[in-house]
Enzyme design. Structure first.
Site, PDB file in Angstrom:
ATOM      1  N   HIS A  92     -49.870   4.174 -77.531  1.00 13.70           N
ATOM      2  CA  HIS A  92     -50.564   3.045 -76.913  1.00 13.70           C
ATOM      3  C   HIS A  92     -49.383   2.022 -76.205  1.00 13.70           C
ATOM      4  O   HIS A  92     -49.704   1.752 -74.981  1.00 13.70           O
ATOM      5  CB  HIS A  92     -51.370   2.401 -77.781  1.00 13.70           C
ATOM      6  CG  HIS A  92     -52.075   1.281 -77.174  1.00 13.70           C
ATOM      7  ND1 HIS A  92     -53.120   1.494 -76.145  1.00 13.70           N
ATOM      8  CD2 HIS A  92     -51.828  -0.285 -77.131  1.00 13.70           C
ATOM      9  CE1 HIS A  92     -53.689   0.378 -75.692  1.00 13.70           C
ATOM     10  NE2 HIS A  92     -53.243  -0.529 -76.348  1.00 13.70           N
ATOM     11  N   HIS A 110     -46.688  -7.702 -72.137  1.00 12.84           N
ATOM     12  CA  HIS A 110     -46.282  -6.816 -73.355  1.00 12.84           C
ATOM     13  C   HIS A 110     -44.816  -6.500 -73.104  1.00 12.84           C
ATOM     14  O   HIS A 110     -44.481  -5.437 -73.469  1.00 12.84           O
ATOM     15  CB  HIS A 110     -47.238  -5.595 -73.297  1.00 12.84           C
ATOM     16  CG  HIS A 110     -48.569  -6.184 -73.650  1.00 12.84           C
ATOM     17  ND1 HIS A 110     -49.109  -6.893 -74.574  1.00 12.84           N
ATOM     18  CD2 HIS A 110     -49.815  -5.828 -72.946  1.00 12.84           C
ATOM     19  CE1 HIS A 110     -50.002  -7.133 -74.653  1.00 12.84           C
ATOM     20  NE2 HIS A 110     -50.854  -6.405 -73.525  1.00 12.84           N
TER      21      HIS A 110
END
Length: 475
Positions: free
Chosen positions: A313, A323
């Site tokens: 992921h 992120h």
């Protein structure tokens, strides 16, 4: 069609940059106009509950064994357990065989699930269309699926790659566009329903998502990867078991690959060996997942399955502010293995944008010497982020500037990818943008297989198949 395909690939080679040598990274200038990332209302027809008392719903299948001769068929009944039997056969409406499954359910705070059925149907023949029936009486439902070709280094196959899907109107656009591609199975890189975005992690949104993807997932296997939105750790609600809904609803064939967890496992399909990893389980050296990965990589037979693909992921390489560097610790644990075993492609999600890297690695750095930056590496995989399925959190539009040398192409749009394995030497990859609701093929790459590209037997193969090898890319 084959001639058209060859012409397309040849044209692509003229337009494409080399990934063996970092020379032409590009950030797309496409500007998406406003198209809301709002969830589809629950009364929309895409979430329609099938007619009939206790009718099976949320039907989906995945590969059920290591080599593609089995499927796990899953569904939910709401009113009562009913039967977990699957009737199946090679002719429509004629069911010569049956298999018996198992039923489970769960609660999450104030939500109680329906009765979740999982049935393993094994002993299937390769390259065969099977029809199956679940449920009883007027509420019975019928579907079909196609088994993959025999495990073979030159077996062609088309995968779709989808991640971070959710259940917005953009999600629907992605799903409908994928279903027009001819894809035969989906590699799903995590973040399914986004039910945790609702108060108390509303399980009703797990149910609606299951009905939403049924239009594809009931007819072809989706190879599942768990994402951060599947964790659902809520001690404030008394829920302290991670991945509770995900593990109950989405079965994986982890035992077949000698894994100790349904969150990491491997399957072989056609000409590819697929390894699924968990970004949110312990992965440091000597952890169970690390040990399992090492042993699984040793099991890979590139003579039979020349293509080696990893799903996870969290991306290991990401030049988006969203992120950023979250995959760094996993990169430190796994990257040297990926390079040593010549992984072809690593697909990930998490970042709600698209990005493709060159073949690079950062395995030479240590505290006293070596390069501190990713360097071109012909043995390294290409890293592709496809976290752009369409969820309500919206797009990750802030890419770092300047674009890093390792980044080949990036764009903040919704979409999906397809990977068309042609034979043991090459594959055609496409990323398709949802241009405000319309599919637009945007990124095209011809991949060389990592094993056969550096193997002397591949060179002999090229000599004897000169007419076929003329359109292989230097990628």
């Amino acid at each position: 069609m084959e001639l058209q395909s060859l012409l397309f690939i040849s044209l692509s080679l003229i337009l494409l940059c080399s990934v063996d040598h970092v020379i032409c990274g590009r950030t797309s200038t496409f500007i998406r106009s406003e198209w809301p990332s709002t969830d589809i209302p629950l009364d929309n027809e895409v979430f329609a509950i099938p007619k009939g008392y206790n009718a099976p719903q949320q039907v989906h299948i995945t590969q059920g064994d290591y080599d593609g001769k089995a499927v796990i068929i899953s569904w939910v009944t709401v009113s009562e357990p009913g039967t977990s039997e699957v009737l199946y056969g090679k002719e429509e409406h004629k069911y010569e065989h049956s298999a018996q499954g198992k039923t489970t359910n769960y609660t999450f705070y104030n939500y109680k699930s329906g009765y979740i059925h999982h049935c393993l149907v094994d002993g299937l023949e390769y390259d065969t269309k099977y029809y199956y029936k679940i449920g009883k009486g007027d509420a019975a439902r019928e579907f079909w699926f196609q088994t993959p070709p025999t495990i073979d280094p030159d077996a062609p196959y088309i995968f779709g790659i989808i991640g971070d899907l959710g259940q917005t109107f953009n999600s629907l656009s992605t799903l409908e566009h994928y279903m027009q591609t001819g894809g035969q199975a989906v590699l799903f890189v995590g973040d399914l329903s986004y039910a945790d975005r609702y108060e108390f992690n509303d399980g009703i949104r797990w149910d609606s998502w299951g009905r939403f993807v049924e239009r594809s997932a009931a007819y072809q296997p989706w190879i599942w990867t768990a994402g951060n939105h599947e964790i659902e750790y809520r001690p404030d609600l008394g829920e302290t078991f991670n991945f509770k809904a995900y593990k109950h609803r989405y079965a994986t064939p982890y035992v077949a690959s000698k894994s100790s967890s349904p969150l990491w496992y491997a399957v072989r399909r056609a000409s590819v060996h697929i390894i699924v990893l968990s970004s949110y389980s312990p992965f440091v050296k000597y952890a169970p997942q690390w040990f399992w990965l090492l042993e699984e990589l040793k099991r890979v037979d590139r003579e039979k399955t020349p293509w080696l693909i990893v799903l996870m992921h969290t991306p290991l390489y990401n030049s988006n502010e969203a992120h950023y560097m979250e995959g760094e610790s996993m990169r430190a644990a796994f990257e040297s293995l990926f390079v040593h075993y010549k992984v072809d492609i690593v697909f990930s999600g998490h970042v709600h944008a698209y990005e493709r890297s060159y073949r690079i690695s950062n395995i030479n750095y240590n505290i006293t010497s070596g390069s501190r930056y990713p360097m071109p590496d012909k043995s390294a995989p290409v890293y592709i982020t496809v976290g752009d399925g369409g969820n309500q959190e919206g797009l990750a539009v802030r890419f770092s500037e300047p674009q890093p040398d390792y980044s080949a192409f990036r764009e903040a749009s919704y979409g999906h990818s397809t990977l068309e394995l042609k034979n043991r030497t090459h594959a055609l990859y496409r990323w398709n943008r949802n241009d405000d609701g319309k599919p637009v093929p945007t990124d095209h790459v011809v991949f060389h297989n990592q094993y056969w590209a550096s193997n002397t037997r591949r060179r002999r193969l090229k000599k004897h198949r000169r007419s076929q090898a003329s359109y292989i890319a230097t990628y």
